[in-house]
Design an enzyme around this catalytic site. Structure first.
Site: not given
Ligand code: C5P
Length: 321
Positions: A13, A157
Site C-alpha cells: 500500500k 495496519d
C-alpha cells in the site's frame, strides 16, 4: 476442510496522506490517513499437511527489484520464524479457533521490510484470510468482524489489508483511516493512475519514527492542520491539487539524518522532474512514490530515472481481477 491449499497475493500500500496526532494512553498515536493498496505484492502459498500437531513451517524467498539494494544488507534482516508476523498471525488464528492441522507457508518476499509499503501487515492479513478459508467448517471459520479483531491485535495496519481482502461487497482498494489505523471508511476506487515507487535502499523503523516524531514535533505540525477530508469530500481527480501532507516526510526532510534528508529530497525532486502529478513518502518511510496520469507515464519515468542511487518499480492501484 477445504482442499488444503491456498495461494494469495499480499498487496503493498501507499499512504497518500498521513497526519499524526497525539500519543494516546495505550502508547499508540491517533492518526488520519488515506491508504490505497497496490498491484505490487508479495506472494503467499499455504498448504496443509497430515497431522494435528499445530506445526507451522515458514520458508521465505526474497526476490524482485526493490530488494536488489536490500540484498546488499541494507534492510532489516529476516526475523526467526517465531517472530515473523506471518507465524504470529497463524498462532493467533490457531489459538482463537483451536485449528491444529499442520501447515506449510511459503512467502515470496518482494516488498522490502521497513519500506512503509505495509508488506508485513499485508502478509499477516493474508495469513488470517487464508487460514480462515483452509480451516473452514463450523468450528474454524471466523466472521469478518472476528478476523478484523484479530488483525488489530497483530498491528495497526493489518485491519486495512483484511478489509481489502474481505471487501464485503464494496470493491475498492482504498480507505480513509483513523483511530490508531484500525478505523476504516470506504473510499471510491481510484482511477488507473500509474505509480512509481522509489526505494532508497535503507529501512525505516516505524516505532523509531514515531519516537523521533514525538521528540522533534515540527512547529508546523503543532499548528492547526487542515481538517481531515471526510470520505464523501474526497476526490481522486487532479492529484496535482491534492496538497496532502505526510508528517513523517516533513520531519525526515527537515530533521532526519544526513542520509534521510539527502535521499528523500533528491528522490522527491527527481519524481517531480520526471512528471509526477503528486509525490510523497509512504508511511514512516523509506519508500517514496510518484503518481502519474497513466501507467505508460510511470513506466517512461522509470526508464528515464533508472540508474540512480535508488531502485524504481512502476505499479498501479489494485484493481479487481
Ligand atoms: O501497530 P504496529 O505494530 O504496526 O506499530 C508499530 C509501532 O509503531 C508501535 O509499537 C508504535 O510504537 C508505533 N505506532 C504508533 N501509533 C500508531 C501506529 C504505530 O505509535 N497509530
Amino acid at each position: 476442510m477445504s482442499t488444503g491449499k491456498k495461494t494469495l497475493h499480499s498487496p503493498g500500500k501507499i499512504n497518500l496522506y498521513l497526519s499524526i496526532g497525539e500519543k494516546r494512553a495505550d502508547g499508540f498515536h491517533a492518526l488520519e490517513s488515506i491508504f490505497a493498496a497496490l498491484d505490487f505484492a508479495d506472494f503467499l502459498a499455504f498448504s496443509l499437511f497430515p497431522g494435528n500437531e499445530g506445526t507451522t513451517n515458514l520458508t521465505i524467498e526474497e526476490t524482485g527489484p526493490l530488494l536488489e539494494l536490500s540484498q546488499k544488507g541494507q534492510h532489516f534482516p529476516l526475523l526467526p520464524t517465531e517472530k515473523n508476523i506471518i507465524y504470529l498471525a497463524s498462532q493467533l488464528f490457531r489459538s482463537k479457533t483451536g485449528f491444529k492441522t499442520n501447515l506449510n507457508i511459503e512467502l515470496k518476499k518482494v516488498i522490502p521490510p521497513g519500506s512503509g509499503l505495509g508488506g508485513g501487515s499485508s502478509n499477516a492479513a493474508a495469513t488470517l484470510l487464508a487460514l480462515n478459508e483452509l480451516a473452514g467448517g463450523p468450528t474454524g471459520r471466523l466472521s469478518g468482524e472476528e478476523l478484523l479483531d484479530l488483525a488489530a491485535q497483530l498491528g495497526s495496519d493489518v485491519p486495512f489489508f483484511v478489509e481489502i481482502g474481505l471487501q464485503s461487497g464494496k470493491k475498492s482498494p482504498a480507505r480513509s483511516v483513523s483511530g490508531r489505523g484500525e478505523v476504516l471508511s470506504f473510499l471510491p476506487p481510484p482511477p488507473p493512475y500509474g505509480i512509481l515507487l522509489a526505494f532508497p535502499g535503507f529501512a525505516s523503523s516505524t516505532s523509531a519514527a514515531f519516537g523521533f516524531l514525538d521528540k522533534n514535533r515540527l512547529d508546523s505540525a503543532k499548528k492547526t492542520k487542515p481538517a481531515f477530508l471526510a470520505a464523501q469530500e474526497f476526490s481522486w481527480d487532479f492529484p496535482e491539487k491534492w496538497g496532502f501532507i505526510n508528517d513523517f516526510q516533513e520531519l525526515f526532510v527537515q530533521c532526519g539524518s544526513a542520509r534521510e534528508k539527502e535521499s528523500y529530497r533528491n528522490i522527491l525532486a527527481d519524481l517531480k522532474k520526471a512528471g509526477a502529478s503528486f509525490t510523497g513518502l509512504s508511511g514512516s518511510g523509506s519508500c517514496c512514490f510518484g503518481i502519474f496520469p497513466a501507467m505508460e507515464e510511470a513506466a517512461r519515468a522509470e526508464s528515464e530515472l533508472g540508474g540512480a542511487f535508488y531502485v524504481l518499480k512502476s505499479t498501479f492501484f489494485l484493481r479487481d481481477s
